[in-house]
Scaffold this motif. Sequence first.
Motif, mmCIF file in Angstrom:
data_model
loop_
_atom_site.group_PDB
_atom_site.id
_atom_site.type_symbol
_atom_site.label_atom_id
_atom_site.label_comp_id
_atom_site.label_asym_id
_atom_site.label_seq_id
_atom_site.Cartn_x
_atom_site.Cartn_y
_atom_site.Cartn_z
ATOM 1 N N GLY A 1 67.193 2.089 44.976
ATOM 2 C CA GLY A 1 66.348 2.146 46.255
ATOM 3 C C GLY A 1 67.070 2.335 47.415
ATOM 4 O O GLY A 1 66.923 2.873 48.527
ATOM 5 N N TRP A 2 68.421 1.762 47.420
ATOM 6 C CA TRP A 2 69.421 1.750 48.534
ATOM 7 C C TRP A 2 69.749 3.252 48.869
ATOM 8 O O TRP A 2 69.711 3.722 49.839
ATOM 9 C CB TRP A 2 70.548 0.903 48.266
ATOM 10 N N ILE A 3 69.989 4.042 47.841
ATOM 11 C CA ILE A 3 70.245 5.355 47.917
ATOM 12 C C ILE A 3 69.215 6.249 48.215
ATOM 13 O O ILE A 3 69.322 7.150 49.105
ATOM 14 C CB ILE A 3 71.213 6.153 46.481
ATOM 15 N N ASP A 4 67.922 5.901 47.669
ATOM 16 C CA ASP A 4 66.887 6.732 48.041
ATOM 17 C C ASP A 4 66.638 6.292 49.546
ATOM 18 O O ASP A 4 66.190 7.356 50.423
ATOM 19 C CB ASP A 4 65.615 6.437 47.170
ATOM 20 N N GLY A 5 66.895 5.198 50.214
ATOM 21 C CA GLY A 5 66.543 4.899 51.524
ATOM 22 C C GLY A 5 67.327 5.649 52.374
ATOM 23 O O GLY A 5 67.070 5.900 53.776
ATOM 24 N N PHE A 6 68.607 6.095 51.812
ATOM 25 C CA PHE A 6 69.635 6.564 52.646
ATOM 26 C C PHE A 6 69.408 8.023 52.633
ATOM 27 O O PHE A 6 69.516 8.927 53.794
ATOM 28 C CB PHE A 6 71.019 6.336 52.205
ATOM 29 N N VAL A 7 69.019 8.410 51.600
ATOM 30 C CA VAL A 7 69.128 10.106 51.472
ATOM 31 C C VAL A 7 67.672 11.000 51.694
ATOM 32 O O VAL A 7 67.432 11.845 52.425
ATOM 33 C CB VAL A 7 69.304 10.480 49.946
ATOM 34 N N LEU A 8 66.596 10.114 51.279
ATOM 35 C CA LEU A 8 65.146 10.578 51.495
ATOM 36 C C LEU A 8 64.973 11.003 52.973
ATOM 37 O O LEU A 8 64.216 11.795 53.308
ATOM 38 C CB LEU A 8 64.108 9.795 50.834
ATOM 39 N N PRO A 9 65.291 9.931 53.875
ATOM 40 C CA PRO A 9 64.943 10.498 55.317
ATOM 41 C C PRO A 9 65.652 11.786 55.953
ATOM 42 O O PRO A 9 65.195 12.498 56.731
ATOM 43 C CB PRO A 9 65.578 9.283 56.100
ATOM 44 N N LEU A 10 66.695 12.176 55.113
ATOM 45 C CA LEU A 10 67.313 13.450 55.233
ATOM 46 C C LEU A 10 66.451 14.532 54.675
ATOM 47 O O LEU A 10 66.711 15.847 54.979
ATOM 48 C CB LEU A 10 68.697 13.525 54.720
ATOM 49 N N VAL A 11 65.520 14.293 53.752
ATOM 50 C CA VAL A 11 64.750 15.401 53.282
ATOM 51 C C VAL A 11 63.349 15.713 53.929
ATOM 52 O O VAL A 11 62.812 14.631 54.285
ATOM 53 C CB VAL A 11 64.615 15.103 51.838
ATOM 54 N N PRO A 12 62.956 16.874 54.093
ATOM 55 C CA PRO A 12 61.610 17.038 54.778
ATOM 56 C C PRO A 12 60.485 16.442 54.084
ATOM 57 O O PRO A 12 60.669 16.299 52.965
ATOM 58 C CB PRO A 12 61.422 18.624 54.573
ATOM 59 N N ALA A 13 59.831 15.920 54.973
ATOM 60 C CA ALA A 13 58.587 15.169 54.396
ATOM 61 C C ALA A 13 57.536 15.789 53.246
ATOM 62 O O ALA A 13 57.106 15.275 52.564
ATOM 63 C CB ALA A 13 57.673 14.683 55.387
ATOM 64 N N ALA A 14 57.675 17.041 53.454
ATOM 65 C CA ALA A 14 56.899 17.893 52.593
ATOM 66 C C ALA A 14 57.316 17.865 51.120
ATOM 67 O O ALA A 14 56.542 18.117 49.950
ATOM 68 C CB ALA A 14 56.541 19.515 52.790
ATOM 69 N N TYR A 15 58.767 17.515 50.949
ATOM 70 C CA TYR A 15 59.327 17.584 49.592
ATOM 71 C C TYR A 15 59.556 16.021 49.114
ATOM 72 O O TYR A 15 60.380 15.835 48.037
ATOM 73 C CB TYR A 15 60.648 18.420 49.596
ATOM 74 N N HIS A 16 58.905 15.212 49.804
ATOM 75 C CA HIS A 16 59.299 13.719 49.143
ATOM 76 C C HIS A 16 58.382 13.654 47.909
ATOM 77 O O HIS A 16 57.364 14.319 47.976
ATOM 78 C CB HIS A 16 58.593 12.831 50.260
ATOM 79 N N PRO A 17 58.841 12.787 46.994
ATOM 80 C CA PRO A 17 58.101 13.004 45.680
ATOM 81 C C PRO A 17 56.639 12.281 45.741
ATOM 82 O O PRO A 17 55.818 12.848 44.906
ATOM 83 C CB PRO A 17 58.942 12.054 44.776
ATOM 84 N N ASP A 18 56.663 11.347 46.542
ATOM 85 C CA ASP A 18 55.270 10.839 46.804
ATOM 86 C C ASP A 18 54.219 11.612 47.288
ATOM 87 O O ASP A 18 53.137 11.901 46.934
ATOM 88 C CB ASP A 18 55.334 9.614 47.635
ATOM 89 N N ARG A 19 54.865 12.597 48.482
ATOM 90 C CA ARG A 19 53.913 13.594 48.991
ATOM 91 C C ARG A 19 53.609 14.620 48.025
ATOM 92 O O ARG A 19 52.419 15.153 48.036
ATOM 93 C CB ARG A 19 54.638 14.209 50.043
ATOM 94 N N MET A 20 54.335 15.213 47.193
ATOM 95 C CA MET A 20 54.322 16.178 46.323
ATOM 96 C C MET A 20 53.126 15.677 45.164
ATOM 97 O O MET A 20 52.521 16.434 44.738
ATOM 98 C CB MET A 20 55.712 16.431 45.582
#
Length: 254
Positions: A47-66
């Motif tokens: 969860g800590w790594i996801d919280g650091f990396v996912l904000p750098l990924v475009p929102a359209a490619y987030h796993p929950d959005r997909m």
Amino acid sequence: MNTPFDIETPEVRRPTLVGRFRANFLTGLVVIAPVGLTIWLIWSVVGWIDGFVLPLVPAAYHPDRMLQDFFGLDPSMQINVRGLGVVIFLLFTVIVGWMAKGLLGRSLIRFAESLVERTPVVRTIYSGIKQISETIFAQSERSFETACLIEYPRKGIWALGFISTETKGEVADKGHTSGDMVSVFLPTTPNPTSGFLLFVPRADVKVLDMTVEDAAKLVISAGLVYPNENGKVQQNGVVELMDKIDDQEIEKRS
């Protein structure tokens, strides 16, 4: 009628309700604690790594959005999918390491380090973090290879240490000893990352057969975990720990 040859058998006390409850509770902790803490630690790190990396990924490619777009779910529904940030972080790290091994990557690293060395505050922070990273991740001859015993802080008292290298340079020249000297790291308990650096004559060092990992476990456990005759630390399983709890309860009742 009792005779002098009769052997009196001690009366076995039946466990009380509180005793059985305490034994079952301790047994449950032995079973649940290792599994629960391991899952919690892995879940927290991911969860800590996801919280650091996912904000750098475009929102359209987030796993929950997909997943919402794929199944046609309501966008307001929250879907917590962990692990994608870890995969992206691993891939990014591998790509950076591959690029750093090339000629262009090495040139860019030297240029960036030259700029950092000219910045007063950043230079101090960067050099400290770089030394820590090299100590932890770099596989070189500077790593500890042998555990040893030395008399410290006085004669007759033995301390567990780790031989790092042979003493060289000015320290070896001015050591005023009849033989060679070795550099020994003397860790503290229970935190082995801190300690003392001692320069000891080789003749005063007793090399141990146990591995560095077993010696570190001995230091961290404050002497509670000892290697067996083969030099290996015995790892007690959950069943063995449960048996120990039952034996302790029997000793309390006797």
